[in-house]
Design a protein around this motif. Structure first.
Motif, PDB file in Angstrom:
ATOM      1  N   HIS A  91       0.832  -1.205   0.000  1.00  0.00           N
ATOM      2  CA  HIS A  91       0.000   0.000   0.000  1.00  0.00           C
ATOM      3  C   HIS A  91       0.866   1.254   0.000  1.00  0.00           C
ATOM      4  N   LEU A  99     -10.373   8.629   0.853  1.00  0.00           N
ATOM      5  CA  LEU A  99     -11.335   7.564   0.570  1.00  0.00           C
ATOM      6  C   LEU A  99     -10.931   6.740  -0.652  1.00  0.00           C
ATOM      7  N   GLU A 101      -7.843   6.072  -1.601  1.00  0.00           N
ATOM      8  CA  GLU A 101      -6.775   5.177  -1.132  1.00  0.00           C
ATOM      9  C   GLU A 101      -7.350   4.051  -0.267  1.00  0.00           C
ATOM     10  N   GLN A 102      -8.370   4.337   0.516  1.00  0.00           N
ATOM     11  CA  GLN A 102      -9.017   3.301   1.320  1.00  0.00           C
ATOM     12  C   GLN A 102      -9.630   2.219   0.420  1.00  0.00           C
ATOM     13  N   SER A 103     -10.261   2.638  -0.666  1.00  0.00           N
ATOM     14  CA  SER A 103     -10.861   1.681  -1.606  1.00  0.00           C
ATOM     15  C   SER A 103      -9.790   0.842  -2.285  1.00  0.00           C
ATOM     16  N   ASN A 105      -6.767   0.166  -1.121  1.00  0.00           N
ATOM     17  CA  ASN A 105      -6.208  -0.744  -0.119  1.00  0.00           C
ATOM     18  C   ASN A 105      -7.120  -1.940   0.117  1.00  0.00           C
ATOM     19  N   ARG A 106      -8.407  -1.698   0.192  1.00  0.00           N
ATOM     20  CA  ARG A 106      -9.346  -2.799   0.432  1.00  0.00           C
ATOM     21  C   ARG A 106      -9.303  -3.807  -0.711  1.00  0.00           C
TER      22      ARG A 106
END
Length: 153
Positions: A91, A99, A101-103, A105-106
């Protein structure tokens, strides 16, 4: 990109140790792994802590396999050497506020977990004894002995 070959190197020397009647010194193992004896001692100490090898000091001393190779899997050895990273990707940020980057990463997390699970399942299915048997079969096919094995690369 630099690849981590610690697991491969450790398995290599363990096969040599299984086929030998005498202990192997850190210097001998270092030549086989293409590294420094200090690095070998550090790695082997981790294996010793897990009960896979033992060591003896002094004349005639060195490292020997202490475990039952029919009961030890490659996954056991992988864990003992610290579970080297499989995937060189990672990551951009482990705990992002963004948000997007959160998507990202998930989505990547699930792929990384799948790769890890498949790899570990494969390693769990192979024992040191099975790996040694495969090596010895190849050795016989070549008409060689363990001592004739070269370690140039």
């Amino acid at each position: 990109m630099k690849r981590d070959s610690k697991l491969s190197g450790v398995l290599h020397v363990l096969l040599h140790m299984l086929g030998s009647d005498e202990p192997a010194t850190s210097e001998q193992l270092a030549r086989m792994m293409g590294t420094n004896p200090v690095v070998v001692r550090r790695i082997m100490a981790g294996l010793r802590d897990q009960g896979f090898v033992t060591s003896a000091k002094g004349h005639g001393g060195g490292w020997t396999v202490a475990c039952d190779p029919t009961k030890v899997t490659l996954a056991d050895i992988y864990r003992a050497v610290g579970e080297p990273t499989l995937v060189a990707m990672g990551h951009r940020s482990e705990v992002p506020a963004c948000l997007v980057e959160q998507s990202v990463n998930r989505a990547l997390d699930s792929a990384f977990r799948e790769v890890q699970a498949v790899f570990l399942a494969h390693l769990e299915a192979v024992t040191l004894a099975a790996l040694s048997k495969d090596f010895n079969r190849r050795l016989v096919q070549r008409g060689q002995t363990l001592k004739e094995q070269r370690h140039d690369s």
